[in-house]
Design an enzyme around this catalytic site. Structure first.
Site, PDB file in Angstrom:
ATOM      1  N   ASP A 372       0.847  -1.202   0.000  1.00 45.41           N
ATOM      2  CA  ASP A 372       0.000   0.000   0.000  1.00 45.41           C
ATOM      3  C   ASP A 372       0.882   1.251   0.000  1.00 45.41           C
ATOM      4  O   ASP A 372       2.098   1.173   0.206  1.00 45.41           O
ATOM      5  CB  ASP A 372      -0.884  -0.050   1.254  1.00 45.41           C
ATOM      6  CG  ASP A 372      -1.902   1.073   1.272  1.00 45.41           C
ATOM      7  OD1 ASP A 372      -2.231   1.606   0.191  1.00 45.41           O
ATOM      8  OD2 ASP A 372      -2.356   1.424   2.379  1.00 45.41           O
ATOM      9  N   GLU A 375       2.702   5.016  -4.009  1.00 46.46           N
ATOM     10  CA  GLU A 375       2.767   5.975  -5.150  1.00 46.46           C
ATOM     11  C   GLU A 375       4.105   6.684  -5.216  1.00 46.46           C
ATOM     12  O   GLU A 375       4.523   7.019  -6.344  1.00 46.46           O
ATOM     13  CB  GLU A 375       1.619   6.976  -5.025  1.00 46.46           C
ATOM     14  CG  GLU A 375       0.234   6.391  -5.221  1.00 46.46           C
ATOM     15  CD  GLU A 375      -0.222   5.515  -4.053  1.00 46.46           C
ATOM     16  OE1 GLU A 375       0.236   5.757  -2.922  1.00 46.46           O
ATOM     17  OE2 GLU A 375      -1.000   4.577  -4.276  1.00 46.46           O
ATOM     18  N   ASP A 451      -8.816   3.746  -1.947  1.00 40.29           N
ATOM     19  CA  ASP A 451      -9.825   4.191  -0.982  1.00 40.29           C
ATOM     20  C   ASP A 451     -11.093   4.716  -1.645  1.00 40.29           C
ATOM     21  O   ASP A 451     -11.286   5.927  -1.768  1.00 40.29           O
ATOM     22  CB  ASP A 451      -9.219   5.263  -0.080  1.00 40.29           C
ATOM     23  CG  ASP A 451      -8.015   4.717   0.663  1.00 40.29           C
ATOM     24  OD1 ASP A 451      -7.891   3.487   0.752  1.00 40.29           O
ATOM     25  OD2 ASP A 451      -7.202   5.522   1.137  1.00 40.29           O
TER      26      ASP A 451
HETATM   27  C1  GLC Z   1      -4.610   3.351   2.799  1.00 40.59           C
HETATM   28  C2  GLC Z   1      -5.155   2.139   2.041  1.00 40.59           C
HETATM   29  C3  GLC Z   1      -6.216   1.450   2.865  1.00 40.59           C
HETATM   30  C4  GLC Z   1      -5.644   1.074   4.232  1.00 40.59           C
HETATM   31  C5  GLC Z   1      -5.085   2.298   4.932  1.00 40.59           C
HETATM   32  C6  GLC Z   1      -4.345   1.959   6.219  1.00 40.59           C
HETATM   33  O1  GLC Z   1      -5.569   4.316   2.919  1.00 40.59           O
HETATM   34  O2  GLC Z   1      -5.623   2.486   0.776  1.00 40.59           O
HETATM   35  O3  GLC Z   1      -6.710   0.318   2.199  1.00 40.59           O
HETATM   36  O4  GLC Z   1      -6.634   0.497   5.008  1.00 40.59           O
HETATM   37  O5  GLC Z   1      -4.156   2.960   4.086  1.00 40.59           O
HETATM   38  O6  GLC Z   1      -3.281   1.123   5.982  1.00 40.59           O
END
Ligand code: GLC
Length: 745
Positions: A372, A375, A451
């Site tokens: 995650d 980017e 998200d």
């Molecule tokens: C980011 C991710 C999400 C995750 C969060 C905490 O927002 O896109 O899926 O739950 O981080 O790690």
């Protein structure tokens, strides 16, 4: 004017060079440079350049399949297919601004470009690609942002009989503008680098997807058990909470295969650590989950906490592994752990180190990794990422600015993770999910769409988004079921689960502090329906697995827009809320609250209503009832579809399953079976059985033959649907009775 180069051809005009290179008969690359050297392709491309026989006449290159006319003055191109149809025609090529403008010729649709909150057809829209951490503030109905987590600079142009694809292989911020109305043209351009693009020619859209995935690679065959239902939350905060979710799944008879730990399993959000107070005896916990049939996936972000004494930070500092700022100091940004530094994944040494760090989790039984914030996200700048002038160093020791590397950063992390896992556990197929990606990332990882929000608009927009991802080479994708941000409702979760059951990655996930969203959280009535659809997913795991295999071989997406199989039917070009699951199952989700019927477009042919088995003639719109416990599904006459017995989780050794034959046009199907987990299939340990159904006035004849039998084929029961008892049923030309019978293989 046209000179032969080591590979392909080179044309010089003043200080500019145009390189023309072939990758196969139908894929040709055009590169404009300031010198006569052909630049290396980016990490996206894995196909090799080839020499192709061509006739050169003045300003024309003619091959068996294509004819390329080059304008001597402007180095613009006209490309024709071998029937003389003009496929692609430049209006203007601006070398200095890295901008290519092409005439809008015949195209009725432009598709692809990966993950965007837009309608499926990009005609009259524009977009830019710069991987960004966006929290779901936008939707189809309110397109404020253009830039999401992935940069896939590839699109398909199409009409009833022609198609082509353009892959603009440029990792800087790129822009695509299909507003054709003003100048009858469209363009693409980039903020840096040079013009370097591939034209992929073919008749059908599927030829283009095949060509594009030939160039950039295909998904590896995924694990079968990961095709089941995934449950996630930000976060399951401790061992008891996670175990109680696992137990409830089993108690409530909800099939489920994968559970996740979001960032709170770590100690102060330090990657590759575990908070042993909240997750005591982690290894034992994973083992208990495994005994119950669950696989555990843990999140890993690229941001490394800047903290003396923290081994990952210290090792990276000692070895010079982190990205530097413009002044040569390690760049410090801010992510979940506070002050953080970022590995420079551009270097193979850094990727190797990062990959090896996963050992600590894998040794504890973790089965998958969720990449995650890659980017990379950064809370300390307005751009929400690291500055464009930060510096990466490649394997040759060259400095590269982040503006060039940004869009491939996530891909490089996924690559590091993939090799790290495979090196440590060589005979298990890795499961990786990434948020950020560039073209080619499909070779390492699946994608989830980040998200989104718990809104109907995001349920709806996830359909064209996942379809366009499929056309862009990504078959293993999904959006958080129930929505990530905000609070879900019973009706939304029901409708989203109905849709998610047919999306390759089927994961329910939600943010911290939202109301709970597990299947049982909205009462018994809702649970009953949600369970029904998770169970429905498990009926089609073998079918889905076979689609995944097909995709790993030829790039065909698992879920497909209708025009993928009905390109000559213009009515299909703008359908956003129906899709094909494989070739023959059509899924028509409900995307609005309170809605209990919808219009469905049935392409030509005969269709079965999946629920009532009513036979309906296509080539028209129909209105269909869709009460809260129904998602409309149609099956094409002539389909042959494997159907599993529903289990709590996917233990790969199936004892028996079914195949449904939907009487209609003649049909065929090849069933593939293997152990679903290991790489033994590469050594030939699999089975393939071919089925064929011939149907005429008096008889239905089912013919099967075994191509390969190296993996145990379970007992198969065959069901005939739609026979009105007037036809005799034959199996391999032997008469049988009844509409269900067992096959012995
Ligand atoms: C980011 C991710 C999400 C995750 C969060 C905490 O927002 O896109 O899926 O739950 O981080 O790690």
């Amino acid at each position: 004017m046209i000179q032969k180069s080591e590979y392909g051809y080179i044309i010089k005009k003043n200080d500019n060079y145009l390189h023309i290179v072939f990758y196969n008969k139908a894929i040709v690359r055009f590169v404009y440079t300031k010198d006569d050297r052909l630049p290396k392709s980016t990490q996206a491309v894995i196909a090799e350049k080839i020499n192709i026989d061509a006739e050169i006449k003045d300003n024309i290159i003619k091959t068996e399949q294509l004819q390329i006319n080059i304008d001597k003055k402007y180095l613009t191109l006209k490309v024709f297919d071998n029937e003389g149809n003009l496929i692609s025609c430049d209006k203007n090529v601006d070398f200095n601004n890295r901008r290519v403008e092409k005439h809008h010729l015949y195209e009725k649709g432009y598709y692809g470009l990966g993950e965007k909150y837009e309608w499926i057809n990009r005609i009259n829209t524009s977009t830019t690609n710069w991987n960004s951490d966006v929290i779901g503030l936008t939707s189809l109905h309110n397109s404020v942002f253009k830039e999401y987590h992935t940069a896939i600079p590839f699109f398909i142009g199409m009409d009833e009989s022609k198609s082509y694809g353009i892959f603009f292989d440029n990792t800087f911020r790129t822009e695509f503008d299909f507003n054709i109305q003003l100048n009858k043209s469209f363009y693409f351009r980039s903020e840096g680098g040079h013009i370097d693009y591939y034209l992929i020619c073919g008749g059908n859209v599927s030829d283009i997807v095949k060509g594009y995935t030939y160039l950039t690679g295909r998904m590896n065959l995924p694990r079968k058990d990961f095709l089941g239902y995934h449950q996630c939350r930000y976060s399951y905060m401790n061992r008891d909470e996670l175990m109680s979710v696992a137990k409830k799944m089993r108690e409530k008879n909800i099939p489920c295969d994968v559970l996740y730990l979001d960032i709170d399993y770590m100690k102060n959000y330090k990657v590759f650590t575990i908070d042993s107070q909240r997750f005591n005896d982690f290894k034992d916990m994973v083992k208990k989950l495994e005994e119950m049939g669950f696989k555990l996936v843990t999140i890993i972000d690229p941001g490394v906490k800047k903290e003396e004494g923290y081994s990952v930070y210290e090792e990276g500092m000692e070895n010079n592994y982190f990205i530097k700022d413009a002044f040569g100091e390690v760049y410090v940004g801010e992510v979940w752990p506070g002050d953080s530094v970022f590995p420079d994944f551009l270097r193979s040494k850094v990727r190797k180190w990062w990959g090896e760090l996963h050992k600590s989790l894998l040794d504890k039984g973790v089965e998958g990794i969720w990449n995650d914030m890659n980017e990379p996200a950064n809370f300390s700048t307005q751009s929400k990422t690291i500055p464009k002038d930060t510096v990466h160093i490649n394997d040759e020791g060259e400095r590269k600015l982040h503006s060039e590397i940004h869009n491939i950063y996530g891909m490089l992390e996924a690559q590091a993770t993939y090799h790290g896992i495979i090196n440590h556990i060589p005979n298990k197929r890795p499961f990786i999910l990434t948020r950020s990606a560039y073209s080619g990332t499909q070779r390492y990882s699946g994608i989830w769409a980040g998200d989104n929000t718990s809104t109907w608009e995001h349920l709806e927009s996830s359909i064209p988004m996942n379809l366009n991802l499929g056309l862009s080479g990504f078959s293993y994708t999904g959006s958080d079921v129930g929505g990530h941000c905000g609070d879900c409702t019973a009706e939304l979760l029901i409708r989203w689960t109905q849709l998610g059951a047919f999306i390759p990655l089927f994961r329910n996930h939600t943010v911290k502090d939202s109301i709970r969203q597990e299947p049982w959280c909205f009462g018994e009535d809702a649970l009953k329906i949600i369970r029904k659809y998770i169970r429905l997913r498990y009926k089609y795991i073998t079918y889905l697995y076979n689609l995944m295999r097909e995709s790993s071989i030829n790039g065909n997406p698992v879920i497909r827009p209708l025009f993928y199989h009905y390109q000559n039917d213009e009515n299909t070009y703008n359908i956003n809320d129906q899709f094909l699951f494989g070739e023959n199952m059509m899924i028509c989700p409900i995307t609005r609250p309170g809605q209990s019927n919808r219009m469905v477009y049935l392409p030509k042919g005969e269709w079965y209503d999946y629920w009532t088995e009513e036979r309906i003639t296509g080539g028209r719109n129909i209105i269909t009832q869709a009460d809260i416990d129904v998602i409309p599904i149609y099956v094409k006459g002539g389909s042959i579809i494997p159907r599993d017995e529903v289990r709590e989780f996917i233990d790969v050794s199936i004892k028996s399953f079914n195949i449904d034959f939907y009487v209609g046009e003649s049909g065929s199907y090849s069933l593939y079976l293997d152990d679903g987990i290991s790489f033994d299939y590469i050594k030939g340990k699999y089975s393939i059985i071919h089925f064929q159904m011939e149907s005429n006035n008096n008889e239905i004849n089912i013919i099967y033959n075994i191509e390969k039998n190296k993996y145990t084929v379970p007992n198969i029961k065959i069901y005939i649907h739609g026979n009105d008892n007037t036809k005799t049923i034959l199996v391999n030309n032997k008469k049988i009775t009844g509409s269900c019978f067992k096959l012995k293989i």
